[in-house]
Design a protein around this motif. Structure first.
Motif, mmCIF file in Angstrom:
data_model
loop_
_atom_site.group_PDB
_atom_site.id
_atom_site.type_symbol
_atom_site.label_atom_id
_atom_site.label_comp_id
_atom_site.label_asym_id
_atom_site.label_seq_id
_atom_site.Cartn_x
_atom_site.Cartn_y
_atom_site.Cartn_z
ATOM 1 N N GLY A 154 19.210 35.749 15.313
ATOM 2 C CA GLY A 154 18.490 36.751 14.537
ATOM 3 C C GLY A 154 19.409 37.558 13.636
ATOM 4 O O GLY A 154 19.029 37.959 12.533
ATOM 5 N N LYS A 155 20.628 37.786 14.097
ATOM 6 C CA LYS A 155 21.595 38.537 13.294
ATOM 7 C C LYS A 155 21.976 37.766 12.029
ATOM 8 O O LYS A 155 22.309 38.343 11.006
ATOM 9 C CB LYS A 155 22.862 38.809 14.116
ATOM 10 N N SER A 158 18.490 37.223 9.173
ATOM 11 C CA SER A 158 18.136 38.200 8.144
ATOM 12 C C SER A 158 19.165 38.201 7.014
ATOM 13 O O SER A 158 18.838 38.547 5.875
ATOM 14 C CB SER A 158 17.979 39.594 8.754
ATOM 15 N N LYS B 160 14.691 43.170 14.689
ATOM 16 C CA LYS B 160 15.777 42.458 15.359
ATOM 17 C C LYS B 160 16.028 43.062 16.738
ATOM 18 O O LYS B 160 16.304 42.334 17.701
ATOM 19 C CB LYS B 160 17.039 42.534 14.495
ATOM 20 N N LEU B 186 9.584 37.132 13.944
ATOM 21 C CA LEU B 186 10.732 36.658 13.156
ATOM 22 C C LEU B 186 10.335 36.439 11.699
ATOM 23 O O LEU B 186 11.133 36.691 10.784
ATOM 24 C CB LEU B 186 11.289 35.363 13.758
ATOM 25 N N HIS B 189 10.216 39.808 10.206
ATOM 26 C CA HIS B 189 11.626 40.228 10.133
ATOM 27 C C HIS B 189 12.300 39.700 8.870
ATOM 28 O O HIS B 189 12.968 40.438 8.141
ATOM 29 C CB HIS B 189 12.305 39.711 11.412
ATOM 30 N N GLY B 274 20.727 44.796 15.259
ATOM 31 C CA GLY B 274 19.470 45.391 15.700
ATOM 32 C C GLY B 274 19.630 46.871 16.002
ATOM 33 O O GLY B 274 20.752 47.394 16.035
#
Lengths: 218, 290
Positions: A154-155, A158, B160, B186, B189, B274
């Motif tokens: 996820g890092k 984005s 996140k 997601l 996101h 996050g």
């Protein structure tokens, strides 16, 4: 004594010691069986290898552009492409390190289908790679059984989305056209693709067969 | 050395191990040593103490709580763009392609509100009775974009920060169709990240003051005029480090830990971080009264 209760009794430090030593044993080595086949493997390692393959692809693409930039690409844009290249190289090397002995080998790609002699061609190709990367991470998240790897992916996801939006802006393409649904159930959602769909979309860049059959599907 | 295997095994005992390892210097150097096949005997003690630390302080645990939290943020974002597009102070500057982009972003935020509301059904929290008051956020075009950047980057960090709390097998029926909630989160996101990047790109434009030091990605914890807390560390810092974080996946410093030296700008920009819901909510309340 069952493994779980052993942890509870013995405490985390001892448990860690046991696990770390177990971790040194490698039972999931993934290597191509022949020179023209690349097996991504299975489970979380397989999904990470899938991400690693895509990061290799992106990094190689930007490197190729920087090695022989199109004549009509301004130097300010090339400077920003250098940053994109560096981000992708860092992603690539990080995933390689995470995978350790489970990592697929370093591979080479076939970019002959792209027009990389003009700025327009380069931006069109970059848009393809970045949009595909974002859709791949969106679809891959639920495939990880490990929360740690989900968060790690996820890092990166984005940042790929930031890259994608930037390329759209450079190409003066409408910022969100074609990547965010405008109608139906998924209105306002970005595209999410399965590994199979992504590999199929990128197949012309792979001078080898990518085996995805071991990857989780849900 | 097989970091993957080690982390996967450790995580069976401690689901938060990756975060903890990333930010505990002792454990980090221990894992770094692994990569050089050194100090194998001493390392497990450091690793053990690292994952004995208290669990994170994110207060959201159930899916409805997470969805209502997301819903509040989406309502706030939608209201922000809706008010901007109607603000008399911006009619002369928020024009052309810029206005079209903000209209598109507003439509996305509304779609997110609608989807989350549908997913929550009767569990959806009511919208704030008096709406959102953004104070002087719309007084100038550059000021509006600064707040927009802060909200979008916060949104990316918020989603996140919750991704790991959404069960990957949660497939509710929304509007008559089965959807995977984690994938939806997601997908939203990455849309927020595209918004953030585009807003940042708009700030580089002439109307916004040609701020060429602003990039679509986040170098270090550069706030570009937005509140520093948007890019700072959350709570706990081990799980939610600042955007300037260089430690990932058990490697203490990626700028020097990957065999080649990379700049701290590139490493920090290559990973977004996050943020916990408490810090995010505080940012929201500092941006708007509701």
């Amino acid at each position: 004594m069952r493994r779980r209760s052993f942890f509870q009794v013995a405490g985390a430090t001892v448990a860690a010691s046991t696990l770390v030593l177990a971790g040194c044993k490698d039972t999931e080595v993934v290597q191509p069986t022949t020179t023209n086949v690349l097996n991504l493997g299975s489970n979380d390692a397989g999904v990470l290898n899938y991400a690693y393959l895509l990061e290799q692809l992106e990094a190689a693409f930007y490197q190729k552009v920087l090695d022989t930039p199109p004549a009509d690409m301004p130097k300010e844009e090339l400077a920003l492409f250098t940053e994109l290249r560096d981000h992708e190289v860092i992603h690539r090397e990080y995933l390689k390190e995470l995978l350790g002995a489970n990592a697929i080998p370093t591979v080479e790609f076939d970019f002959t289908s792209l027009t990389l002699t003009t700025r327009a061609g380069v931006l069109a190709a970059a848009r393809t790679f970045e949009d595909l990367g974002v859709a791949a991470y969106n679809g891959a998240g639920k495939l990880f059984t490990s929360k740690a790897f989900l968060v790690a992916a996820g890092k990166i996801a984005s940042v790929e989305a930031r890259h994608a939006a930037f390329i759209h802006d450079l190409a003066q393409a409408p910022a969100f056209t074609g990547v965010v649904e405008t109608s139906g159930r998924y209105t306002g959602m970005a595209t999410a693709l399965t590994p199979l769909q992504v590999i199929e979309a990128a197949v012309k860049f792979f001078p080898f067969t990518v085996i995805t059959s071991g990857l989780p599907t849900a | 050395m097989n970091l993957f295997k080690i982390i996967a095994e450790l995580e069976k005992v401690d689901p938060e191990v990756m975060d903890r390892l990333s930010h505990r210097r002792s454990a980090l150097s221990a894992l770094g040593d692994f990569s050089k096949k050194m100090a194998l005997a001493a390392a497990p003690i450091a690793v053990g103490s690292a994952f004995n630390k208290a669990m994170g302080q994110n207060t959201l645990t159930d899916a409805n709580g997470i969805l209502n939290y997301a819903l509040l943020l989406e309502r706030l974002e939608y209201s922000f763009y809706d008010q901007a597009l109607k603000a008399a102070t911006l009619t002369g500057t928020l024009t052309g392609a810029a206005r079209t982009a903000i209209e598109t972003i507003r439509a996305h935020e509304l779609a997110h509100v609608n989807l989350l509301t549908a997913a929550l059904g009767s569990n959806a929290a009511p919208a704030p009775a008096n709406g959102f008051d953004f104070g002087s956020a719309f007084a100038t075009y550059p000021g509006f974009l600064t707040v927009a950047q802060a909200l979008e980057d916060t949104g990316v960090r918020a989603y996140k920060g919750q991704a790991g709390n959404i069960p990957r097998t949660l497939n509710p029926t929304v509007g008559g169709a089965v959807v995977n909630l984690l994938t939806v989160a997601l997908q939203i996101h990455s849309v927020e990240a595209r918004h953030a990047a585009h807003i940042r790109y708009m700030r580089r434009g002439a109307t916004a003051g040609a701020q060429s030091t602003i990039f679509p990605w986040i170098n270090n914890a550069d706030a570009n005029g937005a509140p520093a807390v948007v890019y700072g560390a959350g709570n706990p810092v081990a799980t939610f480090p600042a955007e300037s974080n260089l430690a990932q996946g058990g490697i203490s410093n990626l700028a020097t830990g990957l065999g080649t030296t990379y700049t701290v700008e590139d490493v920090s920009a290559a990973f977004d971080e996050g943020l916990d819901n408490t810090t995010v909510t505080a940012i929201a309340r500092a941006t708007a009264t509701f």
